[in-house]
Design a protein around this motif. Structure first.
Motif, PDB file in Angstrom:
ATOM      1  N   PHE A 136       2.032  -1.568  -6.677  1.00 47.62           N
ATOM      2  CA  PHE A 136       1.293  -1.386  -5.427  1.00 47.62           C
ATOM      3  C   PHE A 136      -0.148  -1.863  -5.585  1.00 47.62           C
ATOM      4  O   PHE A 136      -0.741  -1.773  -6.664  1.00 47.62           O
ATOM      5  CB  PHE A 136       1.288   0.087  -5.012  1.00 47.62           C
ATOM      6  N   SER A 137      -0.723  -2.352  -4.487  1.00 46.00           N
ATOM      7  CA  SER A 137      -2.112  -2.800  -4.454  1.00 46.00           C
ATOM      8  C   SER A 137      -3.078  -1.636  -4.341  1.00 46.00           C
ATOM      9  O   SER A 137      -4.226  -1.724  -4.788  1.00 46.00           O
ATOM     10  CB  SER A 137      -2.340  -3.724  -3.253  1.00 46.00           C
ATOM     11  N   GLY A 138      -2.648  -0.555  -3.682  1.00 48.43           N
ATOM     12  CA  GLY A 138      -3.524   0.569  -3.434  1.00 48.43           C
ATOM     13  C   GLY A 138      -2.762   1.715  -2.809  1.00 48.43           C
ATOM     14  O   GLY A 138      -1.523   1.720  -2.775  1.00 48.43           O
ATOM     15  N   LYS A 139      -3.510   2.696  -2.290  1.00 48.30           N
ATOM     16  CA  LYS A 139      -2.901   3.921  -1.785  1.00 48.30           C
ATOM     17  C   LYS A 139      -3.731   4.478  -0.639  1.00 48.30           C
ATOM     18  O   LYS A 139      -4.963   4.351  -0.632  1.00 48.30           O
ATOM     19  CB  LYS A 139      -2.802   4.938  -2.924  1.00 48.30           C
ATOM     20  N   ILE A 140      -3.079   5.131   0.304  1.00 49.31           N
ATOM     21  CA  ILE A 140      -3.763   5.748   1.432  1.00 49.31           C
ATOM     22  C   ILE A 140      -4.378   7.074   1.001  1.00 49.31           C
ATOM     23  O   ILE A 140      -3.783   7.830   0.226  1.00 49.31           O
ATOM     24  CB  ILE A 140      -2.786   5.970   2.596  1.00 49.31           C
ATOM     25  N   LEU A 189       0.853  -1.193   0.000  1.00 45.70           N
ATOM     26  CA  LEU A 189       0.000   0.000   0.000  1.00 45.70           C
ATOM     27  C   LEU A 189       0.885   1.238   0.000  1.00 45.70           C
ATOM     28  O   LEU A 189       1.782   1.370   0.847  1.00 45.70           O
ATOM     29  CB  LEU A 189      -0.894  -0.022   1.238  1.00 45.70           C
ATOM     30  N   ASP A 190       0.640   2.150  -0.945  1.00 42.46           N
ATOM     31  CA  ASP A 190       1.475   3.340  -1.078  1.00 42.46           C
ATOM     32  C   ASP A 190       1.026   4.435  -0.113  1.00 42.46           C
ATOM     33  O   ASP A 190      -0.119   4.478   0.324  1.00 42.46           O
ATOM     34  CB  ASP A 190       1.412   3.855  -2.522  1.00 42.46           C
ATOM     35  N   SER A 191       1.944   5.327   0.177  1.00 45.91           N
ATOM     36  CA  SER A 191       1.694   6.431   1.100  1.00 45.91           C
ATOM     37  C   SER A 191       0.743   7.459   0.506  1.00 45.91           C
ATOM     38  O   SER A 191       0.470   7.451  -0.697  1.00 45.91           O
ATOM     39  CB  SER A 191       3.027   7.100   1.456  1.00 45.91           C
ATOM     40  N   PRO A 192       0.235   8.382   1.315  1.00 49.30           N
ATOM     41  CA  PRO A 192      -0.710   9.382   0.806  1.00 49.30           C
ATOM     42  C   PRO A 192      -0.051  10.390  -0.120  1.00 49.30           C
ATOM     43  O   PRO A 192       1.165  10.593  -0.098  1.00 49.30           O
ATOM     44  CB  PRO A 192      -1.208  10.079   2.077  1.00 49.30           C
ATOM     45  N   HIS A 193      -0.888  11.032  -0.918  1.00 47.63           N
ATOM     46  CA  HIS A 193      -0.504  12.259  -1.629  1.00 47.63           C
ATOM     47  C   HIS A 193      -0.966  13.390  -0.731  1.00 47.63           C
ATOM     48  O   HIS A 193      -2.165  13.583  -0.520  1.00 47.63           O
ATOM     49  CB  HIS A 193      -1.193  12.316  -2.992  1.00 47.63           C
ATOM     50  N   PHE A 194      -0.018  14.138  -0.177  1.00 50.76           N
ATOM     51  CA  PHE A 194      -0.330  15.040   0.929  1.00 50.76           C
ATOM     52  C   PHE A 194      -0.972  16.356   0.499  1.00 50.76           C
ATOM     53  O   PHE A 194      -1.544  17.057   1.344  1.00 50.76           O
ATOM     54  CB  PHE A 194       0.935  15.309   1.745  1.00 50.76           C
ATOM     55  N   GLU A 195      -0.873  16.720  -0.773  1.00 53.34           N
ATOM     56  CA  GLU A 195      -1.504  17.954  -1.245  1.00 53.34           C
ATOM     57  C   GLU A 195      -2.960  17.639  -1.602  1.00 53.34           C
ATOM     58  O   GLU A 195      -3.264  17.184  -2.706  1.00 53.34           O
ATOM     59  CB  GLU A 195      -0.749  18.511  -2.447  1.00 53.34           C
ATOM     60  N   VAL A 196      -3.850  17.876  -0.657  1.00 52.69           N
ATOM     61  CA  VAL A 196      -5.233  17.413  -0.768  1.00 52.69           C
ATOM     62  C   VAL A 196      -5.938  17.984  -1.995  1.00 52.69           C
ATOM     63  O   VAL A 196      -6.722  17.292  -2.648  1.00 52.69           O
ATOM     64  CB  VAL A 196      -6.012  17.787   0.517  1.00 52.69           C
TER      65      VAL A 196
END
Length: 301
Positions: free
Chosen positions: A212-216, A187-194
């Motif tokens: 990656f399977s997905g992302k936060i 699972l990949d980390s977030p993209h912090f710029e909303v």
């Protein structure tokens, strides 16, 4: 090895934001997580862990897998989190273990929660140089470990790197390779710029291409793009069916589908894709994928 549609998306909700609990479950995320770690000020930790028990008891909790991110187990708050979770009337489906640096970290959590939470599974967050180096061993830590999560911010800051895709590609690759070798999710980390949806779309597409399977997600508005990025479209699924059928007809020997030469790696990849996302087989696949994962990890012990 089978990959199941387990975590295209994970939405993180601060434990103190009780008013957002129900919306988190209803958001469309595959995993709805209540956070006890970074989003909770030190002075509020005890109140947060008591409030978080409500997250799993809501009727809406049945709409997604429910998770909790604890504090690092090398400190007192992490240990207090485990004691509180063991006492929750309704247990979480998943526990995220931050700052994981060795299989022992997973073993400590499993030992603390095992008897009280026999069905709870774990995701290990690798976000330090030591965690990245030991990712292969962490990924094989036990049959209840379901995946690795890459923590880009902590890792980038700890090594002095920029928080950019290019700077962190090698670390991401190591997380994916370690997870897939162990037969678990990545699972990949977030993209912090909303508000940067174009940046999120690009980053999610790159994460999918890397394996990656997905992302936060850190905001519900990010979920549609993330789920779309990690879900194959109808045309891709139809091609996968043609590849699988061609393999069956030809005894899985090399053949041509849609003008492209395909062989064993294509057959296996197409079969995995259908096991993940063919809705007619979803219930069977999720069960089969879980069993296969457990068997694979048990073989390593």
């Amino acid at each position: 090895m089978k990959f199941t549609r387990y975590c295209r998306s994970l939405l993180s909700t601060p434990a103190m934001a009780v008013e957002r609990y129900a919306r988190s479950h209803q958001s469309g995320a595959d995993i709805a997580m209540v956070d006890l770690e970074d989003s909770v000020p030190p002075a509020c930790k005890e109140e947060a862990r008591q409030l978080a028990g409500e997250f799993f008891a809501l009727p809406s909790a049945k709409l997604a897998r429910s998770a909790v991110r604890i504090n690092t187990i090398s400190g007192p708050d992490g240990l207090r989190d485990l004691i509180a979770i063991a006492r929750y009337p309704v247990k979480p489906d998943l526990v995220l273990i931050p700052m994981t640096e060795s299989p022992r970290d997973v073993e400590i959590v499993a030992g603390a929660l095992g008897a009280a939470c026999p069905d709870t599974e774990y995701l290990a967050v690798v976000e330090t140089p030591r965690g990245i180096e030991r990712a292969p061993a962490i990924a094989a830590a036990g049959h209840r470990l379901r995946g690795l999560v890459f923590g880009s911010a902590d890792y980038a800051f700890s090594v002095g790197a920029r928080l950019s895709w290019e700077a962190l590609t090698h670390a991401r690759w190591r997380v994916v390779n370690s997870a897939r070798d162990a037969g678990v999710e990545a699972l990949d980390s977030p993209h912090f710029e909303v508000s940067d949806l174009d940046g999120l779309r690009r980053e999610a597409a790159l994460a999918r291409e890397l394996g990656f399977s997905g992302k936060i997600a850190i905001h519900p508005g990010q979920l549609p793009l993330i789920n779309e990025a990690f879900t194959p479209d109808a045309a891709l699924l139809e091609r996968a069916r043609r590849v699988v059928e061609a393999g069956r007809r030809n005894g899985r020997s090399v053949t041509v589908v849609d003008g492209v030469m395909v062989g064993m790696p294509f057959f296996e990849a197409s079969q995995r894709l259908l096991e993940q996302f063919d809705t007619d087989r979803a219930d069977h696949t999720n069960h089969a994928g879980h069993s296969d994962h457990a068997d694979r990890n048990e073989d390593r012990t």
